[in-house]
Design a protein around this motif. Structure first.
Motif, PDB file in Angstrom:
ATOM      1  N   VAL A 126     -14.935 -36.508  -6.506  1.00 32.36           N
ATOM      2  CA  VAL A 126     -13.496 -36.331  -6.676  1.00 32.36           C
ATOM      3  C   VAL A 126     -12.902 -37.340  -7.660  1.00 32.36           C
ATOM      4  CG1 VAL A 126     -13.135 -35.211  -4.466  1.00 32.36           C
ATOM      5  CG2 VAL A 126     -13.009 -37.690  -4.613  1.00 32.36           C
ATOM      6  N   ASP A 127     -13.772 -38.061  -8.371  1.00 35.72           N
ATOM      7  CA  ASP A 127     -13.279 -38.974  -9.405  1.00 35.72           C
ATOM      8  C   ASP A 127     -12.826 -38.207 -10.641  1.00 35.72           C
ATOM      9  OD1 ASP A 127     -13.757 -41.175  -7.814  1.00 35.72           O
ATOM     10  OD2 ASP A 127     -15.748 -41.528  -8.657  1.00 35.72           O
ATOM     11  N   SER A 128     -13.295 -36.982 -10.782  1.00 33.10           N
ATOM     12  CA  SER A 128     -12.906 -36.184 -11.945  1.00 33.10           C
ATOM     13  C   SER A 128     -11.853 -35.157 -11.534  1.00 33.10           C
ATOM     14  CB  SER A 128     -14.131 -35.451 -12.517  1.00 33.10           C
ATOM     15  OG  SER A 128     -14.557 -34.447 -11.620  1.00 33.10           O
ATOM     16  N   SER A 129     -11.115 -34.678 -12.502  1.00 37.18           N
ATOM     17  CA  SER A 129     -10.082 -33.683 -12.211  1.00 37.18           C
ATOM     18  C   SER A 129     -10.700 -32.370 -11.739  1.00 37.18           C
ATOM     19  CB  SER A 129      -9.208 -33.448 -13.447  1.00 37.18           C
ATOM     20  OG  SER A 129      -9.988 -32.979 -14.521  1.00 37.18           O
ATOM     21  N   THR A 130     -11.863 -32.028 -12.255  1.00 33.82           N
ATOM     22  CA  THR A 130     -12.534 -30.802 -11.826  1.00 33.82           C
ATOM     23  C   THR A 130     -12.947 -30.903 -10.359  1.00 33.82           C
ATOM     24  OG1 THR A 130     -13.382 -30.498 -14.067  1.00 33.82           O
ATOM     25  CG2 THR A 130     -14.454 -29.248 -12.320  1.00 33.82           C
ATOM     26  N   GLY A 131     -13.455 -32.056  -9.945  1.00 32.49           N
ATOM     27  CA  GLY A 131     -13.833 -32.251  -8.550  1.00 32.49           C
ATOM     28  C   GLY A 131     -12.637 -32.160  -7.621  1.00 32.49           C
ATOM     29  N   ARG A 132     -11.517 -32.765  -8.025  1.00 30.96           N
ATOM     30  CA  ARG A 132     -10.302 -32.693  -7.206  1.00 30.96           C
ATOM     31  C   ARG A 132      -9.799 -31.251  -7.109  1.00 30.96           C
ATOM     32  NH1 ARG A 132      -9.585 -37.530 -10.015  1.00 30.96           N
ATOM     33  NH2 ARG A 132      -8.267 -36.544 -11.580  1.00 30.96           N
ATOM     34  N   LYS A 133      -9.924 -30.509  -8.192  1.00 30.39           N
ATOM     35  CA  LYS A 133      -9.502 -29.112  -8.193  1.00 30.39           C
ATOM     36  C   LYS A 133     -10.365 -28.293  -7.226  1.00 30.39           C
ATOM     37  CE  LYS A 133      -8.777 -25.165 -11.232  1.00 30.39           C
ATOM     38  NZ  LYS A 133      -8.865 -24.648 -12.598  1.00 30.39           N
ATOM     39  N   LEU A 134     -11.665 -28.539  -7.224  1.00 33.99           N
ATOM     40  CA  LEU A 134     -12.549 -27.838  -6.300  1.00 33.99           C
ATOM     41  C   LEU A 134     -12.183 -28.132  -4.844  1.00 33.99           C
ATOM     42  CD1 LEU A 134     -16.018 -28.336  -8.018  1.00 33.99           C
ATOM     43  CD2 LEU A 134     -14.840 -26.172  -7.637  1.00 33.99           C
ATOM     44  N   VAL A 135     -11.878 -29.391  -4.536  1.00 36.80           N
ATOM     45  CA  VAL A 135     -11.501 -29.754  -3.168  1.00 36.80           C
ATOM     46  C   VAL A 135     -10.198 -29.062  -2.778  1.00 36.80           C
ATOM     47  CG1 VAL A 135     -10.775 -31.668  -1.694  1.00 36.80           C
ATOM     48  CG2 VAL A 135     -12.764 -31.927  -3.156  1.00 36.80           C
ATOM     49  N   ARG A 136      -9.229 -29.007  -3.689  1.00 38.39           N
ATOM     50  CA  ARG A 136      -7.975 -28.300  -3.388  1.00 38.39           C
ATOM     51  C   ARG A 136      -8.233 -26.827  -3.101  1.00 38.39           C
ATOM     52  NH1 ARG A 136      -5.911 -31.589  -7.502  1.00 38.39           N
ATOM     53  NH2 ARG A 136      -6.083 -29.898  -9.012  1.00 38.39           N
ATOM     54  N   GLU A 137      -9.129 -26.210  -3.867  1.00 40.95           N
ATOM     55  CA  GLU A 137      -9.462 -24.804  -3.635  1.00 40.95           C
ATOM     56  C   GLU A 137     -10.073 -24.614  -2.252  1.00 40.95           C
ATOM     57  OE1 GLU A 137      -9.129 -21.852  -5.253  1.00 40.95           O
ATOM     58  OE2 GLU A 137      -7.778 -22.907  -6.599  1.00 40.95           O
ATOM     59  N   ILE A 138     -10.951 -25.538  -1.867  1.00 40.72           N
ATOM     60  CA  ILE A 138     -11.570 -25.441  -0.536  1.00 40.72           C
ATOM     61  C   ILE A 138     -10.511 -25.626   0.543  1.00 40.72           C
ATOM     62  CG2 ILE A 138     -13.184 -26.569   1.050  1.00 40.72           C
ATOM     63  CD1 ILE A 138     -14.903 -27.212  -1.446  1.00 40.72           C
ATOM     64  N   GLN A 139      -9.591 -26.563   0.348  1.00 45.75           N
ATOM     65  CA  GLN A 139      -8.538 -26.797   1.333  1.00 45.75           C
ATOM     66  C   GLN A 139      -7.638 -25.569   1.477  1.00 45.75           C
ATOM     67  OE1 GLN A 139      -6.856 -30.352  -0.355  1.00 45.75           O
ATOM     68  NE2 GLN A 139      -7.937 -31.677   1.096  1.00 45.75           N
ATOM     69  N   ASN A 140      -7.419 -24.840   0.399  1.00 49.83           N
ATOM     70  CA  ASN A 140      -6.583 -23.640   0.443  1.00 49.83           C
ATOM     71  C   ASN A 140      -7.267 -22.498   1.185  1.00 49.83           C
ATOM     72  OD1 ASN A 140      -4.512 -24.855  -0.945  1.00 49.83           O
ATOM     73  ND2 ASN A 140      -5.207 -24.134  -2.941  1.00 49.83           N
ATOM     74  N   ASN A 141      -8.571 -22.545   1.309  1.00 55.10           N
ATOM     75  CA  ASN A 141      -9.336 -21.505   1.998  1.00 55.10           C
ATOM     76  C   ASN A 141      -9.942 -22.071   3.277  1.00 55.10           C
ATOM     77  OD1 ASN A 141      -9.159 -19.258   0.036  1.00 55.10           O
ATOM     78  ND2 ASN A 141     -10.127 -20.759  -1.298  1.00 55.10           N
ATOM     79  N   ASN A 142      -9.126 -22.741   4.077  1.00 59.29           N
ATOM     80  CA  ASN A 142      -9.647 -23.439   5.245  1.00 59.29           C
ATOM     81  C   ASN A 142     -10.129 -22.496   6.342  1.00 59.29           C
ATOM     82  OD1 ASN A 142      -7.189 -22.560   6.095  1.00 59.29           O
ATOM     83  ND2 ASN A 142      -6.416 -24.555   6.700  1.00 59.29           N
ATOM     84  N   ASN A 143      -9.866 -21.203   6.222  1.00 61.02           N
ATOM     85  CA  ASN A 143     -10.369 -20.273   7.234  1.00 61.02           C
ATOM     86  C   ASN A 143     -11.856 -19.980   7.043  1.00 61.02           C
ATOM     87  OD1 ASN A 143      -9.802 -18.951   4.879  1.00 61.02           O
ATOM     88  ND2 ASN A 143      -9.172 -17.048   5.859  1.00 61.02           N
ATOM     89  N   VAL A 144     -12.398 -20.236   5.870  1.00 60.42           N
ATOM     90  CA  VAL A 144     -13.824 -20.012   5.618  1.00 60.42           C
ATOM     91  C   VAL A 144     -14.563 -21.285   5.227  1.00 60.42           C
ATOM     92  CG1 VAL A 144     -13.547 -17.593   4.969  1.00 60.42           C
ATOM     93  CG2 VAL A 144     -13.423 -19.357   3.213  1.00 60.42           C
ATOM     94  N   ALA A 145     -13.831 -22.349   4.961  1.00 59.73           N
ATOM     95  CA  ALA A 145     -14.470 -23.595   4.531  1.00 59.73           C
ATOM     96  C   ALA A 145     -13.839 -24.773   5.255  1.00 59.73           C
ATOM     97  CB  ALA A 145     -14.311 -23.775   3.023  1.00 59.73           C
ATOM     98  N   GLU A 146     -14.644 -25.767   5.510  1.00 61.00           N
ATOM     99  CA  GLU A 146     -14.182 -26.972   6.197  1.00 61.00           C
ATOM    100  C   GLU A 146     -14.646 -28.187   5.405  1.00 61.00           C
ATOM    101  OE1 GLU A 146     -15.304 -29.329  10.273  1.00 61.00           O
ATOM    102  OE2 GLU A 146     -15.358 -27.145  10.292  1.00 61.00           O
TER     103      GLU A 146
END
Length: 68
Positions: free
Chosen positions: A9-29
């Protein structure tokens, strides 16, 4: 099936991926690792933290900073 991924998550791409996962919390934790200094799931007390800081400063400067 489950998949484990390590995302930097040091890179902007990594932070973006984490935000995407957080937005889909019904299938990802997301599980966050314990910060350094956590021993057996318990945090250090403030006195223990200050003792570590004093030890590091004393080692760095070559004097016992507790006696200053």
């Amino acid at each position: 099936m489950e998949v484990t991924a390590r995302i930097n998550v040091d890179s902007s791409t990594g932070r973006k991926l984490v935000r995407e996962i957080q937005n889909n919390n019904n299938v990802a934790e997301i599980e966050y690792p314990l910060p350094e200094g956590m021993l057996n799931g318990t945090a250090l007390s403030h006195d223990e933290v200050w003792d570590e800081i004093y030890d590091k400063l004393s080692e760095h400067y070559g004097v016992d900073v507790r006696k200053l």
